[in-house]
Design a protein around this motif. Structure first.
Motif, PDB file in Angstrom:
ATOM      1  N   GLU A  15      32.107  45.376  30.047  1.00  0.00           N
ATOM      2  CA  GLU A  15      32.459  46.756  30.408  1.00  0.00           C
ATOM      3  C   GLU A  15      33.860  46.793  31.017  1.00  0.00           C
ATOM      4  O   GLU A  15      34.039  46.831  32.231  1.00  0.00           O
ATOM      5  N   TYR A  17      38.044  48.433  30.705  1.00  0.00           N
ATOM      6  CA  TYR A  17      38.808  49.605  30.248  1.00  0.00           C
ATOM      7  C   TYR A  17      39.158  49.462  28.777  1.00  0.00           C
ATOM      8  O   TYR A  17      39.163  50.448  28.023  1.00  0.00           O
ATOM      9  N   TYR A  20      36.263  50.418  26.648  1.00  0.00           N
ATOM     10  CA  TYR A  20      36.078  51.866  26.771  1.00  0.00           C
ATOM     11  C   TYR A  20      37.060  52.630  25.887  1.00  0.00           C
ATOM     12  O   TYR A  20      36.706  53.665  25.297  1.00  0.00           O
ATOM     13  N   SER A  21      38.286  52.144  25.774  1.00  0.00           N
ATOM     14  CA  SER A  21      39.342  52.856  25.051  1.00  0.00           C
ATOM     15  C   SER A  21      39.678  52.205  23.707  1.00  0.00           C
ATOM     16  O   SER A  21      40.742  52.472  23.145  1.00  0.00           O
ATOM     17  N   THR A 269      42.413  51.640  37.596  1.00  0.00           N
ATOM     18  CA  THR A 269      42.209  52.817  38.424  1.00  0.00           C
ATOM     19  C   THR A 269      41.805  54.007  37.553  1.00  0.00           C
ATOM     20  O   THR A 269      41.835  53.946  36.325  1.00  0.00           O
ATOM     21  N   LYS A 270      41.460  55.082  38.192  1.00  0.00           N
ATOM     22  CA  LYS A 270      41.318  56.339  37.471  1.00  0.00           C
ATOM     23  C   LYS A 270      42.685  56.749  36.939  1.00  0.00           C
ATOM     24  O   LYS A 270      43.726  56.235  37.407  1.00  0.00           O
ATOM     25  N   ARG A 304      46.653  54.989  33.862  1.00  0.00           N
ATOM     26  CA  ARG A 304      45.930  54.210  34.867  1.00  0.00           C
ATOM     27  C   ARG A 304      46.807  53.026  35.268  1.00  0.00           C
ATOM     28  O   ARG A 304      47.607  52.534  34.466  1.00  0.00           O
ATOM     29  N   LYS A 322      36.530  44.192  42.710  1.00  0.00           N
ATOM     30  CA  LYS A 322      37.341  45.199  43.405  1.00  0.00           C
ATOM     31  C   LYS A 322      37.776  44.690  44.766  1.00  0.00           C
ATOM     32  O   LYS A 322      38.950  44.813  45.144  1.00  0.00           O
ATOM     33  N   ALA A 340      40.308  55.682  43.241  1.00  0.00           N
ATOM     34  CA  ALA A 340      39.052  55.279  42.602  1.00  0.00           C
ATOM     35  C   ALA A 340      39.322  54.210  41.549  1.00  0.00           C
ATOM     36  O   ALA A 340      40.308  54.292  40.808  1.00  0.00           O
ATOM     37  N   ILE A 341      38.443  53.227  41.489  1.00  0.00           N
ATOM     38  CA  ILE A 341      38.519  52.178  40.477  1.00  0.00           C
ATOM     39  C   ILE A 341      37.430  52.447  39.454  1.00  0.00           C
ATOM     40  O   ILE A 341      36.239  52.445  39.778  1.00  0.00           O
ATOM     41  N   ASP A 342      37.834  52.687  38.216  1.00  0.00           N
ATOM     42  CA  ASP A 342      36.866  53.030  37.167  1.00  0.00           C
ATOM     43  C   ASP A 342      36.291  51.808  36.452  1.00  0.00           C
ATOM     44  O   ASP A 342      35.155  51.858  35.958  1.00  0.00           O
ATOM     45  N   PHE A 343      37.070  50.730  36.374  1.00  0.00           N
ATOM     46  CA  PHE A 343      36.621  49.534  35.662  1.00  0.00           C
ATOM     47  C   PHE A 343      37.103  48.292  36.401  1.00  0.00           C
ATOM     48  O   PHE A 343      38.202  48.278  36.969  1.00  0.00           O
TER      49      PHE A 343
END
Length: 435
Positions: A15, A17, A20-21, A269-270, A304, A322, A340-343
């Motif tokens: 999982e 970034y 995800y992208s 990050t976000k 990000r 993190k 915020a840290i998304d990944f």
């Protein structure tokens, strides 16, 4: 469903970034039954894909066996930085192997980045490719090291790097942490998983075949034609190319103990928005500092901050990535204290004791490359091409690297991790003291 080796779980991406992208990609079937090919490549990371493309462009029949999915390992998880050079410096090559070898290495240290750019353009790979990378100095000793780097590279006719004063550095990187740096105009950054996926598409457009979720369980390279056994089939080939690197495991014991898996961590990050992103990295270059255990970071296409660093010898994943990285990130950019840290994810690279990649043959028909020691983005593309050249009959460049002696880790397999950990503590202390 193909049985999986433990390193890959069910074969799906971690999982991150990047996963995800990622661009859309086909689900490539596993190998079923017995098959034959001219060249079988084990590993659909950058080395395997680079070697396979090189050979497919020359008209060879190529089949790639991947234990998980294309780019599942380091090729799809790394910092995405095109940093010219190998881990070992040109000074190290000259000291260990002589002037002629150092001159040869200098002639190829930028080729990996050139291969990436050429293939992105030729095969229209969408991977957010951008120019420039920056080396950042935190103290006077770091700056002296960078000044020496520029001088040495220029002595070999490599003139793409420019020294940066503290003020110049501040214009490119929105941090007060650094005393100066170097910008390499021939470096850059990109989305690493999308690069791998695009290269896989390129290979298939040339007639190559990729089998995902097809781990190598046993390899027999004793005969004239190597054989790879997988959970549901066997691949027999004229030439075998082993490109598993940190994830080859114990399938080929003579190779696995030559290197040590080391994990590094990254978090995303976000999305920060255009204004804050410009404040943090006005240059939109990728950055790495020059400490022994370094930080590296860059902006993604959706703004990000991708921030990486840390090492764990032996290749394990920290329980809280993190927490491991957050302090270093806020040292560089205090404004991100509450972001915020998304990944957050981890991945392994293969470390060689000499920090020189290992290239060679097992018998007459099995080739391998491994041990990029954290510089695999460019090194893997270069060595993949050199493997392809050698298989096609031109071993001139292959032989230079193949003849470089590899050195085992002190203490052998049992003590290599504690030995390396203690060594890293010493060099980290030197960095903190600026000596």
């Amino acid at each position: 469903m193909t049985k999986q080796t433990s390193y890959a779980g069910d074969g799906e991406y971690v999982e991150s970034y990047y996963a995800y992208s990622a661009n859309p990609a086909p689900d490539r079937p596993h190998l079923e039954g017995d098959a034959e090919t001219e060249v079988c490549v084990v590993g659909a990371g950058y080395t395997g894909l680079s070697a396979a493309i090189t050979l497919a462009e020359k008209g060879y029949q190529v089949c790639v066996l991947e234990g998980a999915k294309v780019g599942w390992g380091a090729s799809g998880r790394n910092g995405g930085q095109i940093v010219n050079g190998l881990n070992a410096s040109l000074q190290s090559f000259r000291k260990r192997y002589g002037t002629a070898t150092a001159k040869f290495v200098a002639s190829v240290v930028q080729e990996g980045g050139e291969i990436i750019r050429d293939r992105v353009k030729r095969y229209e790979i969408a991977c957010d490719l951008k120019d420039d990378n920056i080396f950042a100095a935190l103290n006077g000793r770091h700056m002296q090291d960078l000044e020496e780097r520029v001088t040495v590279w220029e002595s070999y006719g490599l003139h793409h790097q420019e020294l940066l004063s503290k003020d110049q550095m501040r214009e490119l990187v929105g941090s007060d942490l650094y005393v100066g740096g170097v910008i390499d105009r021939s470096g850059g950054h990109m989305h690493p998983l999308n690069l791998a996926l695009g290269e896989a598409d390129a290979l298939e457009s040339l007639g190559g075949v990729i089998h995902e979720r097809t781990p190598a369980l046993r390899i027999d390279h004793s005969g004239d034609r190597p054989v790879v056994e997988t959970p549901h089939g066997r691949m027999t080939c004229d030439t075998l190319v082993l490109c598993g690197n940190a994830y080859l495991g114990s399938v080929v014991p003579t190779l696995s103990w030559r290197v040590m898996p080391v994990s590094t961590q990254i978090m995303a990050t976000k999305p920060l928005g255009d204004e804050l992103a410009r404040e943090l990295l006005p240059s939109d270059a990728c950055v790495e500092d020059v400490r022994y255990i370094l930080d590296y970071y860059r902006l993604s296409a959706d703004k990000r901050l991708l921030f990486g660093g840390g090492t764990v010898y032996g290749g394990s994943t920290p329980s809280d990535i993190k927490a491991k990285l957050m302090g270093n990130m806020t040292d560089v950019f205090p404004a991100l204290k509450d972001v915020a840290i998304d990944f957050a994810w981890s991945g392994n690279f293969a470390l060689s004791f000499t920090r020189v990649p290992q290239l060679g043959r097992l018998g007459d028909s099995t080739y391998f490359a491994q041990g990029y020691s954290g510089h695999g983005v460019v090194g893997s593309h270069l060595f993949g091409r050199i493997l392809g050249e050698a298989i096609d009959g031109d071993r001139s460049r292959f032989d230079v690297f193949a003849k470089m002696p590899w050195v085992p880790f002190p203490g052998g397999r049992l003590f290599r991790v504690p030995y390396s950990t203690v060594g890293s503590w010493w060099y980290a202390l030197r960095d903190r003291l600026g000596i």
